[in-house]
Scaffold this motif. Structure first.
Motif, short mmCIF file in Angstrom:
data_model
loop_
_atom_site.label_atom_id
_atom_site.label_comp_id
_atom_site.label_asym_id
_atom_site.label_seq_id
_atom_site.Cartn_x
_atom_site.Cartn_y
_atom_site.Cartn_z
N UNK A 278 -3.92 -41.59 -20.73
CA UNK A 278 -4.67 -41.03 -21.72
C UNK A 278 -5.04 -40.34 -22.32
N UNK A 279 -4.50 -39.55 -22.08
CA UNK A 279 -5.05 -38.02 -23.09
C UNK A 279 -4.41 -38.78 -24.62
N UNK A 280 -3.50 -39.04 -24.40
CA UNK A 280 -2.83 -39.46 -26.08
C UNK A 280 -3.54 -40.61 -26.13
N UNK A 281 -4.00 -41.56 -25.90
CA UNK A 281 -4.44 -42.71 -26.65
C UNK A 281 -5.20 -42.67 -26.22
N UNK A 282 -6.94 -41.55 -26.04
CA UNK A 282 -7.79 -41.08 -26.63
C UNK A 282 -8.20 -40.20 -27.16
N UNK A 283 -7.14 -39.06 -27.35
CA UNK A 283 -6.88 -38.84 -28.61
C UNK A 283 -7.01 -39.37 -29.59
N UNK A 284 -5.48 -40.14 -29.90
CA UNK A 284 -5.77 -41.42 -31.17
C UNK A 284 -7.28 -41.93 -31.81
N UNK A 285 -7.14 -42.48 -30.51
CA UNK A 285 -8.82 -42.93 -31.24
C UNK A 285 -9.80 -42.39 -31.43
N UNK A 286 -9.76 -40.77 -30.48
CA UNK A 286 -10.52 -39.61 -31.43
C UNK A 286 -10.90 -40.19 -32.64
N UNK A 287 -9.50 -39.25 -32.90
CA UNK A 287 -8.90 -38.74 -34.83
C UNK A 287 -8.77 -39.74 -35.52
N UNK A 288 -8.67 -40.97 -35.47
CA UNK A 288 -8.50 -42.75 -36.39
C UNK A 288 -10.23 -43.01 -36.27
N UNK A 289 -10.78 -43.18 -34.74
CA UNK A 289 -12.46 -43.51 -36.02
C UNK A 289 -12.73 -42.51 -35.74
N UNK A 290 -12.90 -40.97 -36.28
CA UNK A 290 -13.70 -39.74 -36.92
C UNK A 290 -14.64 -39.85 -35.72
N UNK A 291 -14.82 -40.12 -34.33
CA UNK A 291 -15.95 -39.44 -33.15
C UNK A 291 -15.81 -40.00 -32.59
N UNK A 292 -16.47 -39.20 -31.23
CA UNK A 292 -16.43 -39.94 -29.80
C UNK A 292 -17.08 -40.87 -29.80
N UNK A 293 -18.53 -41.50 -30.01
CA UNK A 293 -18.96 -42.52 -29.50
C UNK A 293 -17.91 -43.49 -30.03
N UNK A 294 -17.23 -43.77 -31.18
CA UNK A 294 -16.77 -45.25 -31.38
C UNK A 294 -15.24 -45.22 -30.51
N UNK B 260 2.90 -37.47 -33.52
CA UNK B 260 3.29 -38.01 -33.13
C UNK B 260 2.80 -38.80 -31.74
N UNK B 261 1.81 -38.81 -31.53
CA UNK B 261 1.19 -39.68 -30.24
C UNK B 261 1.21 -41.17 -30.83
N UNK B 262 0.58 -41.34 -32.25
CA UNK B 262 1.02 -42.25 -32.57
C UNK B 262 2.75 -42.91 -32.39
N UNK B 263 3.38 -42.58 -33.01
CA UNK B 263 5.26 -42.83 -33.10
C UNK B 263 5.10 -43.53 -30.71
N UNK B 264 4.82 -42.44 -29.88
CA UNK B 264 4.84 -42.39 -29.17
C UNK B 264 3.68 -43.45 -27.99
N UNK B 265 2.95 -43.60 -28.42
CA UNK B 265 2.29 -44.81 -28.06
C UNK B 265 2.92 -45.72 -28.55
N UNK B 266 3.33 -46.38 -30.06
CA UNK B 266 3.45 -47.96 -30.47
C UNK B 266 4.78 -47.99 -29.56
N UNK B 267 5.82 -47.09 -29.14
CA UNK B 267 6.96 -47.21 -28.85
C UNK B 267 6.36 -47.48 -27.25
N UNK B 268 5.26 -47.13 -26.67
CA UNK B 268 5.31 -47.63 -25.51
C UNK B 268 5.02 -49.01 -25.56
N UNK B 269 3.85 -49.66 -26.29
CA UNK B 269 3.19 -51.35 -26.42
C UNK B 269 4.68 -51.84 -26.69
N UNK B 270 5.12 -51.34 -27.64
CA UNK B 270 6.25 -52.80 -27.94
C UNK B 270 7.10 -53.01 -27.02
N UNK B 271 7.27 -51.02 -25.82
CA UNK B 271 8.42 -52.10 -24.49
C UNK B 271 7.80 -53.10 -23.95
N UNK B 272 6.59 -52.85 -23.96
CA UNK B 272 5.72 -53.11 -23.00
C UNK B 272 5.14 -54.65 -23.47
#
Length: 298
Positions: free
Chosen positions: A6-22, A69-81
């Motif tokens: 969850x931490x990883x997913x939240x961080x990636x979305x904040x970093x890619x989206x440029x803000x906490x609110x989005x 690194x987080x992007x790759x890990x999340x992508x691999x997890x989604x791919x597995x699911x």
């Protein structure tokens, strides 16, 4: 471990989206919850990942490394699911960017046969003729048109279609200025040029395997394809357009194709993946669909 994902997913979305609110809206969390999760992640790692100001958020060097690194890990997890569930169960949010007119007339209609197959997938569309920063906008895949080499070479990309380009003008303009018989005669006409996509004052034609470049006089510079089309329909000059973009106006007689014995270099349509050359399953699925749909429509 689930807290770390969850931490990883939240961080990636904040970093890619440029803000906490989005990020909070997209993840269905409160903004304080997102802030706490990021704080807990930084505390656990013992380093600062994001630099926060009242107006913006930027990555530290450690944050940039963690994001990659987080992007790759999340992508691999989604791919597995997805491999377990099958592609029929695509879910979550997909943020899709596209140019305004091509998006409205080609990309969005193609979604009509894609979205019903994936009821748990929510698509957010960003339409702009300006070149957005795909990372700060949190874009998963962008549809881009251009002639020549593709920008953003550090991103993953796939060519999904090729569209014919035309020279067009309104009958009213032609009745007052005459119709050019050759590309060379364009130098004496008022021309409408779009910033960005095809924004060049030198138009290159091919006829009988011979290339000819013409320096046109730009009467109008406009920063959007709908603006270029509207100006051409209004009789303000000669413009470049793709057949997809100007199809309705050509069929209705609002515009006329000029110099049809000469060929312009076609526009290439690309899907661009800011996350790199290994896009997620939902990105692959929509790109595969668009490649089939857009290539068939021309």
């Amino acid at each position: 471990m689930s807290d770390r994902w969850q931490e990883m997913a939240v961080f990636v979305r904040v970093a890619e989206g440029g803000g906490l609110s989005r990020a909070a809206r997209e993840l269905n969390l409160s903004q304080p919850s997102v802030s706490r999760i990021i704080g807990a992640l930084e505390a656990r790692l013992g380093t600062t990942l994001l630099l926060r100001t009242t107006r913006s958020i930027s990555l530290t060097e450690a944050g940039s490394l963690y994001l990659e690194r987080a992007r790759h890990l999340l992508a691999e997890m989604e791919e597995a699911e997805q491999a377990t569930r099958g592609l029929d169960s695509l879910h979550g949010v997909l943020r899709l960017a596209m140019p305004v007119l091509y998006g409205a007339r080609a990309v969005i209609p193609a979604l009509a046969t894609f979205l019903p197959l994936h009821p748990d997938l929510r698509v957010e569309i960003v339409m702009s003729d300006a070149r957005q920063n795909l990372v700060t906008e949190g874009v998963d895949v962008a549809i881009r048109l251009g002639v020549g080499p593709l920008d953003d070479s550090t991103f993953g990309a796939r060519r999904i279609a090729r569209v014919e380009r035309l020279v067009v003008a309104a009958p009213a303009y032609l009745s007052s200025r005459g119709e050019p018989a050759s590309p060379a005669e364009l130098a004496g006409h008022d021309c409408i040029v779009q910033h960005g996509l095809f924004g060049r004052e030198s138009w290159r034609f091919t006829h009988n395997h011979t290339a000819t470049s013409v320096d046109v006089s730009a009467k109008l510079w406009i920063n959007s394809a709908p603006g270029v089309l509207a100006a051409a329909v209004a009789g303000l000059g000669v413009a470049l357009a793709t057949r997809v973009m100007a199809g309705e106006e050509l069929r209705s007689g609002q515009l006329v194709q000029l110099l049809d014995r000469y060929r312009l270099e076609p526009a290439e349509v690309y899907a661009v993946f800011p996350a790199g050359p290994r896009p997620s399953a939902k990105v692959r699925a929509i790109v595969d669909h668009l490649a089939a749909s857009l290539d068939a429509s021309g």
